[in-house]
Design a protein around this motif. Structure first.
Motif, PDB file in Angstrom:
ATOM      1  N   ALA A 157       0.843  -1.207   0.000  1.00  0.00           N
ATOM      2  CA  ALA A 157       0.000   0.000   0.000  1.00  0.00           C
ATOM      3  C   ALA A 157       0.872   1.249   0.000  1.00  0.00           C
ATOM      4  O   ALA A 157       0.624   2.198  -0.756  1.00  0.00           O
ATOM      5  CB  ALA A 157      -0.920  -0.004   1.227  1.00  0.00           C
ATOM      6  N   GLY A 158       1.915   1.238   0.818  1.00  0.00           N
ATOM      7  CA  GLY A 158       2.795   2.403   0.932  1.00  0.00           C
ATOM      8  C   GLY A 158       3.405   2.785  -0.403  1.00  0.00           C
ATOM      9  O   GLY A 158       3.502   3.970  -0.739  1.00  0.00           O
ATOM     10  N   ARG A 165      10.783  -9.894  -3.099  1.00  0.00           N
ATOM     11  CA  ARG A 165      12.057 -10.406  -2.609  1.00  0.00           C
ATOM     12  C   ARG A 165      13.182  -9.368  -2.677  1.00  0.00           C
ATOM     13  O   ARG A 165      14.098  -9.373  -1.857  1.00  0.00           O
ATOM     14  CB  ARG A 165      12.442 -11.626  -3.446  1.00  0.00           C
ATOM     15  N   SER A 166      13.088  -8.492  -3.676  1.00  0.00           N
ATOM     16  CA  SER A 166      14.171  -7.516  -3.869  1.00  0.00           C
ATOM     17  C   SER A 166      14.146  -6.400  -2.825  1.00  0.00           C
ATOM     18  O   SER A 166      15.064  -5.591  -2.762  1.00  0.00           O
ATOM     19  CB  SER A 166      14.019  -6.885  -5.248  1.00  0.00           C
ATOM     20  N   GLY A 188      11.609  -0.718   1.384  1.00  0.00           N
ATOM     21  CA  GLY A 188      12.722   0.253   1.453  1.00  0.00           C
ATOM     22  C   GLY A 188      14.065  -0.402   1.207  1.00  0.00           C
ATOM     23  O   GLY A 188      15.063  -0.030   1.817  1.00  0.00           O
ATOM     24  N   GLY A 189      14.085  -1.407   0.338  1.00  0.00           N
ATOM     25  CA  GLY A 189      15.347  -2.058   0.000  1.00  0.00           C
ATOM     26  C   GLY A 189      15.705  -3.207   0.932  1.00  0.00           C
ATOM     27  O   GLY A 189      16.662  -3.933   0.678  1.00  0.00           O
ATOM     28  N   ASN A 190      14.947  -3.399   1.985  1.00  0.00           N
ATOM     29  CA  ASN A 190      15.239  -4.489   2.921  1.00  0.00           C
ATOM     30  C   ASN A 190      14.778  -5.827   2.316  1.00  0.00           C
ATOM     31  O   ASN A 190      13.598  -6.159   2.322  1.00  0.00           O
ATOM     32  CB  ASN A 190      14.531  -4.216   4.246  1.00  0.00           C
TER      33      ASN A 190
END
Ligand code: KOT
Length: 829
Positions: free
Chosen positions: A626-627, A745-746, A751-753
């Protein structure tokens, strides 16, 4: 004499307590505000006003409630009725005020009364904290049944637990679920009446003593380690039209003695209070899982506590009316809402044999005649069982009784299947394959005269799988009663615009005879009616959009397709399959920004069990997606995603009327019935769903052409499992699926985590227990058909009208009538 008293009391209190004109209601309200709440209008808080109005409405219920009890008494004395007792560890009644106004038929008068005084009725209704005394479907079903029992005029008691803290309030912080204690009693509960004089004592622990009585018969005495008291709290459950008013009787645990005076006198104040605290712990809190917690001693005590109070109460009432315990099964029938109350089988045996001196064989006949058992799940992990040792520690006498029931039962089994010891081991009430357990579903199957599932498919799967051996042994015990929901709360109360539109053309008979909705069919093609239908939906969507904005800060477009999935979070319900669809649409739009797509608003709601890490991670995933989706300028105006926190009955009432599309996408063979599916469809949403639970019957009723079907069928699921299901194959061969999974997965949504969702993705890639990957492409294709269909608003509206017109079967009135005919053998009065 008795009659005279009734009349004069009624006369004296007339109008202020019973009058139903706006003036009467306004006056009664001010009276209650002053005398019951101790306030005058200028000093009153919103809660004061709510309480005053609630008391005003309760007064108007009282006359019917008292009359009901009188009527029972007279009928009982003539031995002309059998009372239905619905035993359930959970009830989810929802807010009472609005429903009682509707059922009393004084909604409009009350609105006017409040207007006269300068108050807004809806705001006061909104002030009520709902009793969240259940987890979801099972508890809500119990409450729908109570509404129907009263409406179709069947004398009944709902028996359950008055948890001090109900299902937790859910907050979403940083996308994660946070659980907050539910303090539903904090501001007072105007609907309940405590009846301390009707308390019951419940024994726990200790040991048994076997002895010979004066006539040389062997008897058993239970010497408990402790005793607690159950105090009943009664809530009136009025039927629609005020026909009758039944009782929901919930038990609160208290210490037998508030203080141990000896301890108190020697100055050990803490030790004295300790007992009290321990006793009251029993009904402190609802277990927030929709699966049992095996080995949780307090849970077993909760179950036994409310069952024992309820059965003793039934015997007490019988005795008061001059019935001997030997007639118990002629005066009562009791339904076990899943196995949570199934200890009732052993408890009734104990009460009859040990405490009322009834012979074992006679007691067993009474017990079997009395009880029916409803199963609500096919999940093997949800079948309740108790370690023998724990069971014996809390309920030493019941363990002996279970052993005796089992001994006699296994004799019967060995007669029916000579030499088949494996069959005997499978059927035994005791699981001896490893650690020893008491199997509660087996106790229920043996101790009840009827066993039923909650949808056709579910009942068939019970017979062929979960309870196959019992079906082989007792085929005549097995039934199906497809669930239903009450059209009072789920249409008339929650969707007044639609209710008015429908009643305007076919009258309001549908509220109690839901089949009458069929009369809408001729209007399905009427353009003027369609236009009105669409306007109702549009206004409902507007209201929901406001709610979403206020609760989540997400602004959504009421003209977009409202695609909604609200239910408990569980892997088998596959909220994450829905998320894969959202990500797929998102990826398409990112790749082809100019492509033409039907704007959609995805709404989710539901609680995860606090200890269920994967379900909580799915909530986080929904909020993370959603974000990203809601803030991406390329996506603006096309896709929105909102997670509505704290989904409960009250929010449900605002959500179902606003849906265009209802998501019912569990893996086939997993959802026993579902009841949200019915609420959506009754309110004009179309369903996208698998052939699971009651979806099968909803599709049968509304017509295959008015239902978006996709996915594996039960036999295909089984076949695929047998062949060896390999989710990787789907991932490797399907680029869209691969892209969606790889985006998660990426770390694209986190936020990149890349670690955050690894447990979820890994589980899907390795095991995918609920076969999301196998159903992914059929689901996406079906969703594309949904979008195409939504573009044709005329046809969509037609389908929506037909869905509502054909929902008659899914009234809980029909379900309760089936229980009456097939299982309880009682006639509505
Ligand atoms: C919970 C624990 C043990 C056994 C069953 C449950 C359970 C099942 N809790 N809720 N359910 C739901 O019951 C509804 C009413 O019958 C069904 O519609 C739904 O499919 C069940 O999941």
């Amino acid at each position: 004499m008795e009659n005279q008293d009734e009349v004069s009391t009624g006369e004296k209190c007339r109008n202020i307590r019973t009058g139903s004109s706006p003036d009467d209601i306004a006056q009664a309200f001010l009276d209650n505000l002053y005398y019951a709440q101790g306030r005058i209008p200028v000093l009153a808080t919103r809660n004061d006003l709510y309480m005053a109005l609630a008391y005003t409405v309760r007064d108007r219920l009282a006359a019917r409630w008292v009359a009901q009890m009188q009527q029972f008494r007279r009928a009982e004395l003539k031995k002309s009725i059998k009372v239905v007792c619905y035993l359930s560890a959970e009830f989810l009644p929802g807010p009472h005020l609005g429903n009682n106004l509707l059922n009393l038929g004084i909604y409009d008068e009350t609105r006017q009364a409040m207007e006269q005084l300068g108050y807004n009725l809806e705001e006061l209704i909104d002030q009520e904290t709902e009793p969240g005394l259940g987890n979801g479907g099972l508890g809500r079903l119990a409450s729908c049944f109570m509404d129907s029992l009263s409406t179709i005029v069947v004398p009944a008691f709902g028996y359950g637990i008055r948890y001090e803290f109900g299902i937790f309030d859910q907050e979403i912080r940083d996308g994660w679920q946070v659980e907050i204690t539910d303090k539903w009693l904090k501001l007072g509960n105007p609907w309940e009446m405590p009846l301390p004089e009707l308390c019951q004592e419940v024994k726990l622990g200790g040991h048994t003593e076997h002895y010979q009585d004066g006539q040389g018969r062997s008897r058993v005495r239970w010497i408990p380690a402790g005793v607690v008291e159950g105090i009943p709290y009664d809530t009136p459950i009025l039927g629609y039209g005020g026909n009758i008013c039944n009782t929901l009787r919930l038990w609160k645990a208290e210490a037998v003695e508030s203080f141990d005076f000896q301890d108190f006198n020697v100055g050990n104040y803490y030790a004295a209070v300790e007992e009290k605290v321990k006793s009251e712990t029993i009904t402190k809190v609802l277990y927030p899982n929709d699966e049992p917690e095996i080995g949780k001693m307090l849970r077993l005590i909760q179950e036994y506590f409310f069952v024992s109070c309820s059965l003793q109460d039934m015997i007490r009432i019988g005795k008061m009316l001059g019935n001997s315990p030997e007639c118990f099964d002629q005066r009562y029938v009791a339904q076990l809402n899943d196995t949570h109350p199934s200890i009732a089988v052993a408890e009734l045996m104990r009460l009859l044999v040990d405490e009322h001196d009834v012979a074992w064989e006679k007691a067993w006949e009474i017990t079997q005649n009395t009880f029916g058992y409803t199963n609500h799940t096919l999940l093997p992990e949800a079948l309740e069982k108790w370690p023998v040792e724990l069971f014996g520690q809390i309920l030493p006498r019941h363990l002996e009784i279970v052993y005796e029931i089992n001994r006699r039962f296994l004799d019967q089994v060995r007669l029916a299947f000579p030499g088949d010891e494996e069959q005997a081991a499978r059927l035994s009430l005791i699981d001896e394959s490893g650690c020893r357990y008491v199997r509660m579903a087996h106790l229920a199957c043996v101790g009840c005269h009827a066993v039923n599932g909650v949808a056709k498919l579910h009942s068939e799967l019970l017979k062929s799988e979960v309870l196959r051996d019992f079906h082989e042994m007792f085929p005549e015990k097995f039934h199906n009663v497809t669930n239903g929901v009450t059209p009072r709360r789920w249409m008339a109360l929650s969707n007044p615009r639609l209710a008015a539109l429908i009643s305007g053309v076919i009258g309001d008979g549908w509220i109690t005879q839901l089949d009458e909705l069929r009369k809408l069919e001729p209007f399905a093609d009427d353009p003027a009616f369609q236009e009105k239908w669409r306007r109702v939906k549009r206004e409902n969507k507007n209201d929901l959009a406001t709610l979403i904005l206020n609760r989540t800060g997400v602004a959504v477009d009421p003209d977009s397709l409202f695609d909604i999935q609200v239910k408990r979070l569980h892997e088998y319900k596959r909220q994450h399959l829905n998320v894969l669809h959202i990500i797929t649409l998102y990826a398409r739009l990112k790749r082809y920004p100019a492509s033409d797509c039907v704007p959609r608003t995805f709404v989710f709601g539901g609680k995860a069990a606090p200890g269920y890490a994967m379900a909580k991670l799915i909530i986080k995933l929904i909020n993370s997606v959603a974000g990203v989706v809601n803030t991406d300028p390329d996506i603006r105006g096309r896709l929105n995603v909102a997670f509505l926190p704290d989904f409960n009955v009250k929010t449900g009432q605002q959500v179902y009327p606003a849906a265009d599309l209802s998501e019912q996408i569990s893996l086939a063979g997993e959802e026993a019935s579902g009841t949200g599916n019915m609420k959506f469809s009754m309110n004009g949403a179309l369903t996208i769903g698998t052939l699971d639970g009651a979806n099968v019957e909803i599709r049968e009723e509304v017509g295959a052409e008015n239902f978006f079907l996709f996915g594996l069928k039960v036999d295909e699921v089984e076949e695929l499992k047998a062949r060896g299901y390999d989710p990787r194959k789907y991932y490797d061969s399907n680029p869209a699926l691969r892209e969606a999974i790889d985006l998660i997965r990426s770390g694209h949504f986190s936020g990149g985590n890349a670690q955050l969702f690894a447990p979820l993705v890994d589980l899907l890639m390795q095991r995918d227990n609920y076969m999301l990957f196998a159903d992914y492409q059929p689901y996406i294709d079906c969703q594309d058909r949904v979008s195409a269909a939504f573009r044709d608003q005329q046809n969509w509206t037609r389908m929506s009208i037909l869905n509502v017109a054909r929902m008659g079967k899914f009234s809980s009135d029909r379900a309760v009538r089936e229980y009456c005919d097939m299982i309880w053998k009682v006639q509505p009065v």
